[in-house]
Scaffold this active site. Structure first.
Site, PDB file in Angstrom:
ATOM      1  N   HIS A 159       0.906  -1.108  -0.081  1.00 24.76           N
ATOM      2  CA  HIS A 159       0.039   0.139   0.039  1.00 24.76           C
ATOM      3  C   HIS A 159       0.939   1.191   0.075  1.00 24.76           C
ATOM      4  CE1 HIS A 159      -3.407   2.924   0.847  1.00 24.76           C
ATOM      5  NE2 HIS A 159      -3.874   1.992   1.348  1.00 24.76           N
ATOM      6  N   LYS A 598     -11.883   7.001  -9.533  1.00 20.83           N
ATOM      7  CA  LYS A 598     -10.939   8.284  -9.900  1.00 20.83           C
ATOM      8  C   LYS A 598     -11.537   8.935 -11.222  1.00 20.83           C
ATOM      9  CE  LYS A 598      -6.306   8.469 -10.471  1.00 20.83           C
ATOM     10  NZ  LYS A 598      -6.085   9.061 -11.651  1.00 20.83           N
TER      11      LYS A 598
END
Length: 936
Positions: A159, A598
């Protein structure tokens, strides 16, 4: 430091005896008091007084909307010297960590109380799912058949915005274990004092441990961090989960029901973890062939170390003497092959057999991974050729005990070790490879240009590319030549696939099973990978065999809309269908939640994913192919996050089919798998939801046409609103960079991968994870709700009250829509427009700020108003009282971190170079992420 203020007059009455949350409040007070004592003792009375003053002001403002308290808080933090900011940030960050521990412990406490009371199984548990299946007429054999064909794989991924150091996690896990022991045991007063002193020591250690990394994580650091969750959860709890499930099925199924190898009650290993860490090259230049090999070696060492330790302990457990019990001829032969010639064990055939097995396993560890066994073997022995060979020897032990009146002895450590080997083998977890389709295309183009001079592959249209690739796949002739000096990119890509082939030879084909193609939008993207696999021998056209799954990843809104068409065309190619025959006619497809959000916003992303699944299910059924969906979900709602149970149940009918893979990312890994009990609970949820979505899919029938049409219209409106803001508003890119911590996140040592795919500030180039993480830090959470308010307003204007009644009915009757709104409810509750407005003040251009922030504020309020009307609730989270309670407990301690971060950002961007101020920013990022829990 007291964790709660004096209660208001209306709450001064004693809590009722049945107040289930009283232990939680007590744990928070206890841990808060220890943290306050530690702060006072370590930093002095003045530091404690400052933190306590900030805490009280934050509580007054957050809980009672005291504007005078807000102003006093801002003034206090604005005047705070740079030198004092790190300890204030640490104090409130650590309280968030400790509150998380208390909450997790309370959830486990309530689950235990539920089980001890003999209550009916709770939704999300395996027993509940099995009971629900029985109530709906699913017989025992159907259950066993489900587990025989199921494949459920949580896949751990690195991550870019994972902020926790392993040392901090270790301290937290220790506190959690001690708090659990304090809660669970009947302790004497002396034992209570000792336990509480141990917790006090652990809190002190936490305070004295550096929260921030001094250097950026390497890929191998990320691998090592992920492997700790195998110690805490997977290696220990997965075998136990299987054992409990098998025992329950054995007690409830008819005698005719069969499991693995036809043996009643023994299941296939359908639940296995996977990993991307060390194999994900998309935008990460630090994942090389050498790193890939080192990752598998690290994983294998973890698996073999555990197996060596358990085998040693098994030798101590199995002490039966041949003077008292019979054994099978196969066991005697296994014992005879052992180098163990000790006269002390001459009559202990199980121990002699295990000594020989240990010697072989130790030799295996040395040959595969240069790993020295923790204990010397009794003699020299040949290594195992495969994990299956080791498993066969364990079966000899089991069979002898079972046949010779000692079946009870098979049910302890031996049973767990046999399951361990079945799940983890010698490789621990299947490691996926991932790369961007553009890289594959350039690599193939260079190979063709040199092997076939005059070929300009990249200039070809799609039909010509497919024809050229099929021609290459029809011949065993390789394109690459050892004498050619290819570009570094091509050399690196070929090296990765060559390393994958070597890993197959060394650890077995289960070590790498999937090659994922990011940004897939055409058939040629998939065939390019097939050509590269052929180059190294992982695809052999002469025998039509493919050794890995080629997995297209559809990410943008447009790609999701074309996914079914791409797969339909692909399945129409006879050559590809022949290759899939060698994979059992199973094709995996990955769906990207992050980039689609997004690209098109929360509502449109969710709808595009749902429609894509429906279309893919139909295409696969028409071609007679088996579909396995891989859900690329993040921790935050803006990246497809939210409760896994509801998300899986909300899938379209026929989309699960007993097969599912799902990513587990960042802080979500720690929150789900940090402790054995939490890990087991979350693994059960995945299995239970997959079982229900598969066997009870008739209860999730495709919604009526009017629901689909309404969703299509809402999505189109939300898409227009989102794109107009993010991609069409002049200056929005600058607004984003100045009103969030994105620039500071890029400089923080929190991941091996860059925050952007290119050296650019463009939103198109930014990774979805830091995009979402940045909006979470400023408490606006824009990716999780923007566009919904506008969409509902347009809907109402067009359809009036009748239209709103339809949306209410969709919420009641359609799991997909209900889950969508539930996740948005959570995000909006975690957002704070007053704090977000303070971040907006960081934007230097007042006109730009005034052009954008009022729009954000109005849209958020419109989303809240629309959500409450559709769900028919009076406040956010009325339908989720547990989270509502959690926010009430924790967020007053989060707010000071935001206010402090804003002030430090202002100083830093004004040119301040004080290292402590910069460290304060990074500490605040850590604390806010911990408080939000699913922020990236």
């Amino acid at each position: 430091m007291k964790p709660t203020p004096p209660p208001p007059a209306s709450a001064t009455e004693a809590a009722p005896d049945n107040d289930k949350d009283a232990p939680l409040r007590e744990d928070i007070r206890f841990l808060g008091r220890l943290l306050g004592d530690t702060l006072r003792q370590q930093e002095g009375d003045a530091a404690f007084a400052t933190v306590e003053h900030i805490r009280q002001l934050a509580l007054r403002f957050h809980r009672y909307d005291d504007l005078a308290a807000r102003d006093a808080l801002e003034n206090l933090l604005n005047a705070l010297p740079n030198a004092d900011t790190p300890q204030v940030a640490r104090a409130f960050s650590y309280f968030s960590h400790l509150a998380n521990i208390a909450e997790d412990q309370h959830h486990l406490r309530r689950a235990r109380a539920h089980a001890l009371a003999g209550s009916s199984p709770r939704p999300g548990s395996l027993l509940y799912a099995i009971a629900l299946a029985a109530e709906n007429g699913i017989d025992g054999q159907a259950l066993v058949d489900f587990f025989a064909r199921a494949a459920i794989h949580p896949v751990l991924t690195a991550h870019p915005t994972e902020v926790q150091r392993k040392s901090i996690l270790d301290c937290q896990w220790k506190i959690a274990r001690l708090l659990d022991a304090r809660d669970r045991s009947q302790l004497t007063p002396e034992e209570t004092r000792e336990t509480e002193e141990s917790i006090r020591r652990a809190v002190l250690t936490l305070w004295q441990t550096r929260m921030l990394r001094r250097t950026r994580l390497s890929v191998m650091d990320e691998v090592a961090n992920a492997l700790t969750f195998y110690d805490t959860t997977f290696l220990r709890e997965l075998p136990r989960l299987y054992n409990r499930l098998e025992d329950h099925l054995a007690a409830t199924l008819p005698d005719g029901a069969t499991g693995k190898h036809g043996e009643r009650g023994e299941l296939e290993s359908f639940l296995r973890p996977g990993s991307w860490i060390g194999g994900d090259r998309d935008g990460n230049p630090f994942v090389t062939a050498e790193v890939l090999l080192a990752t598998l070696r690290a994983q294998s060492r973890k698996a073999l170390s555990h197996q060596l330790e358990q085998l040693h302990r098994l030798g101590a457990d199995l002490s039966p003497t041949s003077a008292l019990v019979e054994v099978t001829d196969e066991l005697l032969q296994l014992a005879a092959r052992s180098p163990d010639q000790s006269p002390h064990r001459a009559d202990e055939p199980y121990r002699r057999a295990i000594s020989g097995m240990y010697a072989r396993l130790a030799a295996t560890a040395q040959v595969l991974d240069a790993l020295e066994a923790p204990r010397h073997a009794v003699g020299v022995a040949a290594p195992y050729a495969s994990a299956a060979e080791f498993a066969a020897d364990l079966d000899v032990l089991r069979d002898s005990l079972a046949r010779c009146n000692s079946a009870l002895l098979t049910r302890g450590r031996l049973r767990r070790l046999r399951r361990n080997v079945a799940i983890f083998g010698f490789h621990l977890a299947s490691l996926d490879l991932r790369q961007n389709s553009e890289v594959h295309a350039r690599t193939v183009a260079e190979l063709l240009a040199i092997a076939c001079p005059g070929t300009d592959y990249l200039a070809l249209d799609e039909a010509a590319r497919v024809a050229r690739l099929l021609a290459e796949l029809a011949t065993p002739r390789p394109l690459a030549a050892a004498t050619v000096d290819y570009s570094s990119e091509t050399r690196e890509e070929l090296a990765i696939f060559q390393a994958a082939y070597a890993i197959h030879q060394r650890y077995g084909k289960a070590a790498i099973e999937n090659v994922i193609i990011s940004k897939t939008n055409s058939v040629s993207d998939i065939l390019e990978v097939a050509v590269l696999l052929k180059e190294v021998g992982l695809l052999r056209p002469q025998i039509q065999t493919l050794d890995v799954n080629i997995v297209p990843l559809f990410e943008t809104i447009g790609d999701l809309e074309q996914a079914a068409t791409v797969m339909d065309t692909l399945f129409s190619l006879p050559l590809y269908r022949q290759l899939l025959d060698s994979r059992g006619n199973l094709q995996e497809v990955m769906l990207g939640y992050s980039d689609s959000n997004k690209d098109g916003g929360f509502l449109t992303s969710g709808w595009a994913l749902y429609r894509s699944e429906i279309a893919l299910t139909a295409v696969f059924a028409r071609h007679g192919m088996r579909l396995r969906l891989f859900h690329g979900r993040g921790g935050s709602v803006g990246r497809g996050g939210g409760p896994s149970y509801q998300a899986i149940l909300a899938q379209p009918q026929g989309a699960v089919q007993g097969q599912i893979r799902i990513t587990e990312q960042g802080e979500v890994i720690a929150s789900k798998y940090a402790t054995p009990e939490l890990g087991r609970r979350n693994l059960e949820i995945l299995v239970a939801a997959t079982l229900e979505a598969t066997l009870l899919s008739g209860q999730n029938e495709n919604p009526p046409a009017e629901f689909l049409a309404a969703m299509e219209e809402l999505s189109a409106s939300a898409f227009r609103a989102y794109r107009a803001l993010v991609y069409e508003t002049p200056g929005f890119e600058r607004y984003f960079w100045e009103s969030t911590v994105i620039a500071e996140i890029s400089a923080l040592n929190i991941g091996s991968r860059p925050a952007s795919r290119k050296q650019s500030t463009a939103i198109e180039d930014l990774r979805a994870i830091p995009w979402v993480f940045s909006w979470a830090q400023c408490r606006l959470m824009l990716p999780g709700w923007f566009g919904f308010g506008s969409a509902v307003a347009e809907w109402r204007a067009k359809h009036g009250d009748t239209g709103m009644e339809l949306l209410c009915r969709m919420n009641r009757e359609w799991g997909f829509f209900r889950t969508l709104l539930s996740n948005m409810d959570m995000v909006l509750a975690k957002s704070d427009i007053a704090i977000a407005e303070r971040y907006a003040q960081l934007v230097s251009d007042a006109a730009l700020r005034q052009a954008i922030f009022p729009c954000l504020k109005a849209e958020r309020q419109a989303a809240i108003t629309a959500l409450l009307e559709i769900t028919q609730e009076s406040e956010l989270l009325d339908g989720n009282p547990l989270l509502k309670r959690s926010i009430r407990n924790r967020f007053p301690y989060l707010d000071p971190l935001n206010h402090l971060q804003i002030e430090l950002l202002r100083r830093h961007r004004a040119g301040a170079t004080d290292e402590k101020a910069q460290r304060g920013i990074h500490l605040s990022i850590n604390g806010i992420a911990a408080g939000l829990r699913n922020s990236g």
